[in-house]
Motif scaffolding. Structure first.
Motif, mmCIF file in Angstrom:
data_model
loop_
_atom_site.group_PDB
_atom_site.id
_atom_site.type_symbol
_atom_site.label_atom_id
_atom_site.label_comp_id
_atom_site.label_asym_id
_atom_site.label_seq_id
_atom_site.Cartn_x
_atom_site.Cartn_y
_atom_site.Cartn_z
ATOM 1 N N ILE A 48 60.166 51.126 7.526
ATOM 2 C CA ILE A 48 61.475 51.076 6.859
ATOM 3 C C ILE A 48 62.568 51.798 7.654
ATOM 4 N N GLY A 49 62.218 52.388 8.799
ATOM 5 C CA GLY A 49 63.206 52.977 9.683
ATOM 6 C C GLY A 49 63.516 54.451 9.470
ATOM 7 N N VAL A 50 62.948 55.066 8.451
ATOM 8 C CA VAL A 50 63.228 56.478 8.168
ATOM 9 C C VAL A 50 62.712 57.379 9.286
ATOM 10 N N GLN A 89 48.375 76.703 15.805
ATOM 11 C CA GLN A 89 48.250 76.644 17.261
ATOM 12 C C GLN A 89 49.599 76.534 17.963
ATOM 13 N N ASN A 90 50.611 76.032 17.257
ATOM 14 C CA ASN A 90 51.910 75.776 17.886
ATOM 15 C C ASN A 90 53.043 76.628 17.326
ATOM 16 N N ASN A 91 52.706 77.620 16.515
ATOM 17 C CA ASN A 91 53.722 78.501 15.913
ATOM 18 C C ASN A 91 54.852 77.714 15.253
ATOM 19 N N ILE A 92 54.482 76.728 14.490
ATOM 20 C CA ILE A 92 55.456 75.881 13.809
ATOM 21 C C ILE A 92 56.131 76.689 12.707
ATOM 22 N N GLN A 93 57.428 76.467 12.542
ATOM 23 C CA GLN A 93 58.225 77.264 11.617
ATOM 24 C C GLN A 93 58.471 76.608 10.267
ATOM 25 N N ALA A 94 58.291 75.296 10.151
ATOM 26 C CA ALA A 94 58.567 74.606 8.887
ATOM 27 C C ALA A 94 57.775 73.297 8.838
ATOM 28 N N VAL A 95 57.609 72.793 7.631
ATOM 29 C CA VAL A 95 56.902 71.536 7.413
ATOM 30 C C VAL A 95 57.891 70.530 6.840
ATOM 31 N N LEU A 96 57.824 69.300 7.345
ATOM 32 C CA LEU A 96 58.756 68.255 6.938
ATOM 33 C C LEU A 96 57.998 66.996 6.533
ATOM 34 N N PRO A 97 57.712 66.838 5.232
ATOM 35 C CA PRO A 97 57.077 65.601 4.778
ATOM 36 C C PRO A 97 58.086 64.452 4.719
ATOM 37 N N LEU A 98 57.637 63.274 5.150
ATOM 38 C CA LEU A 98 58.400 62.030 5.010
ATOM 39 C C LEU A 98 57.544 61.094 4.183
ATOM 40 N N GLY A 99 58.040 60.659 3.041
ATOM 41 C CA GLY A 99 57.265 59.716 2.246
ATOM 42 C C GLY A 99 57.248 60.070 0.781
ATOM 43 N N GLY A 100 56.080 59.872 0.167
ATOM 44 C CA GLY A 100 55.932 60.084 -1.262
ATOM 45 C C GLY A 100 55.166 61.351 -1.596
ATOM 46 N N GLY A 101 54.639 61.378 -2.799
ATOM 47 C CA GLY A 101 54.002 62.569 -3.336
ATOM 48 C C GLY A 101 52.849 63.103 -2.525
ATOM 49 N N SER A 102 52.040 62.245 -1.946
ATOM 50 C CA SER A 102 50.885 62.722 -1.184
ATOM 51 C C SER A 102 51.292 63.483 0.062
ATOM 52 N N ILE A 141 59.489 74.333 3.417
ATOM 53 C CA ILE A 141 59.255 72.887 3.379
ATOM 54 C C ILE A 141 60.597 72.193 3.162
ATOM 55 N N TYR A 142 60.909 71.272 4.049
ATOM 56 C CA TYR A 142 62.059 70.380 3.910
ATOM 57 C C TYR A 142 61.436 69.016 3.657
ATOM 58 N N GLY A 143 62.126 68.091 3.078
ATOM 59 C CA GLY A 143 61.474 66.815 2.822
ATOM 60 C C GLY A 143 62.430 65.655 2.728
ATOM 61 N N VAL A 144 61.914 64.493 3.089
ATOM 62 C CA VAL A 144 62.624 63.237 2.903
ATOM 63 C C VAL A 144 61.734 62.376 2.024
ATOM 64 N N LEU A 145 62.172 62.192 0.804
ATOM 65 C CA LEU A 145 61.410 61.442 -0.182
ATOM 66 C C LEU A 145 61.783 59.967 -0.106
ATOM 67 N N THR A 146 60.777 59.118 0.062
ATOM 68 C CA THR A 146 61.038 57.678 0.121
ATOM 69 C C THR A 146 60.671 56.973 -1.172
ATOM 70 N N ILE A 147 59.863 57.625 -1.991
ATOM 71 C CA ILE A 147 59.500 57.068 -3.297
ATOM 72 C C ILE A 147 59.250 58.228 -4.247
ATOM 73 N N SER A 148 59.907 58.179 -5.379
ATOM 74 C CA SER A 148 59.731 59.237 -6.358
ATOM 75 C C SER A 148 58.841 58.717 -7.469
ATOM 76 N N ALA A 149 57.631 59.230 -7.507
ATOM 77 C CA ALA A 149 56.698 58.773 -8.526
ATOM 78 C C ALA A 149 55.920 59.932 -9.134
ATOM 79 N N THR A 150 55.523 60.891 -8.305
ATOM 80 C CA THR A 150 54.671 61.972 -8.782
ATOM 81 C C THR A 150 55.449 63.202 -9.208
ATOM 82 N N GLY A 151 56.665 63.360 -8.734
ATOM 83 C CA GLY A 151 57.433 64.563 -9.003
ATOM 84 C C GLY A 151 57.033 65.722 -8.112
ATOM 85 N N SER A 152 56.195 65.466 -7.125
ATOM 86 C CA SER A 152 55.702 66.531 -6.257
ATOM 87 C C SER A 152 56.815 67.244 -5.509
#
Length: 178
Positions: A48-50, A89-102, A141-152
């Motif tokens: 979908i291009g996101v 292992q990579n000293n990551i500073q934040a998590v960015l989910p793209l998608g839905g509740g899972s 956690i930052y996020g881009v929600l593509t479907i809102s179904a679970t409310g997660s």
């Protein structure tokens, strides 16, 4: 039955608008974040291009991107453990989910596990779901929600599935809400 007194603080900022996905990089950069773990599923965000828009925006802000793809519905512990290990292992500073509740459920567990003390193994994230370990900190956690179904995207819990070894007499997965 009486209700116990309590206070609940849920610092979630929600921005709803058409094609806002690229703006996430502005928020991340403004918070001083230099590296993220991009968490997504089986590829719908690419179709979908996101994905392309978010990656381009992150790169334009010089944010280092590490990826964890393949999150499935009813996310599995082994995927979360992989994400925790990538972060550690990579000293990551934040998590960015793209998608839905899972992807959001997985990201919450990854964000907590990434902050475990070094002597605590990534696999021990499951202890949080068994109420044997209390989460005391997490990556943002930052996020881009593509479907809102679970409310997660709006709560502090999540579902995670642990595969049970068939040699132990069971092939049924265990799902636990944390």
């Amino acid at each position: 039955m009486s209700i116990s007194n309590f206070s609940f603080y849920n610092p979630t900022k929600l921005i709803v608008k058409h094609d806002a996905a690229p703006e996430i990089a502005d928020y991340i950069a403004n918070d001083g974040i230099k590296s993220v773990l991009l968490v997504y599923g089986q590829g719908s965000v690419k179709r979908i291009g996101v994905y392309d828009k978010v990656v381009a925006a992150l790169k334009s802000k010089n944010i280092v991107i590490h990826e964890l793809s393949g999150v499935r519905a009813n996310p599995e512990i082994h995927t979360v453990i992989k994400g925790i290990d990538i972060c550690r292992q990579n000293n990551i500073q934040a998590v960015l989910p793209l998608g839905g509740g899972s992807t959001f459920d997985s990201s919450k567990a990854i964000a907590v596990g990434a902050c475990f003390d070094h002597e605590i193994r990534s696999e021990q994230i499951w202890e949080c779901y068994e109420n044997k370990r209390i989460a005391t900190k997490a990556l943002p956690i930052y996020g881009v929600l593509t479907i809102s179904a679970t409310g997660s995207e709006m709560n502090n819990g999540g579902v995670l599935k642990e595969e049970v070894d068939v040699r132990l007499g069971s092939s049924l997965p265990q799902s636990v809400h944390c």
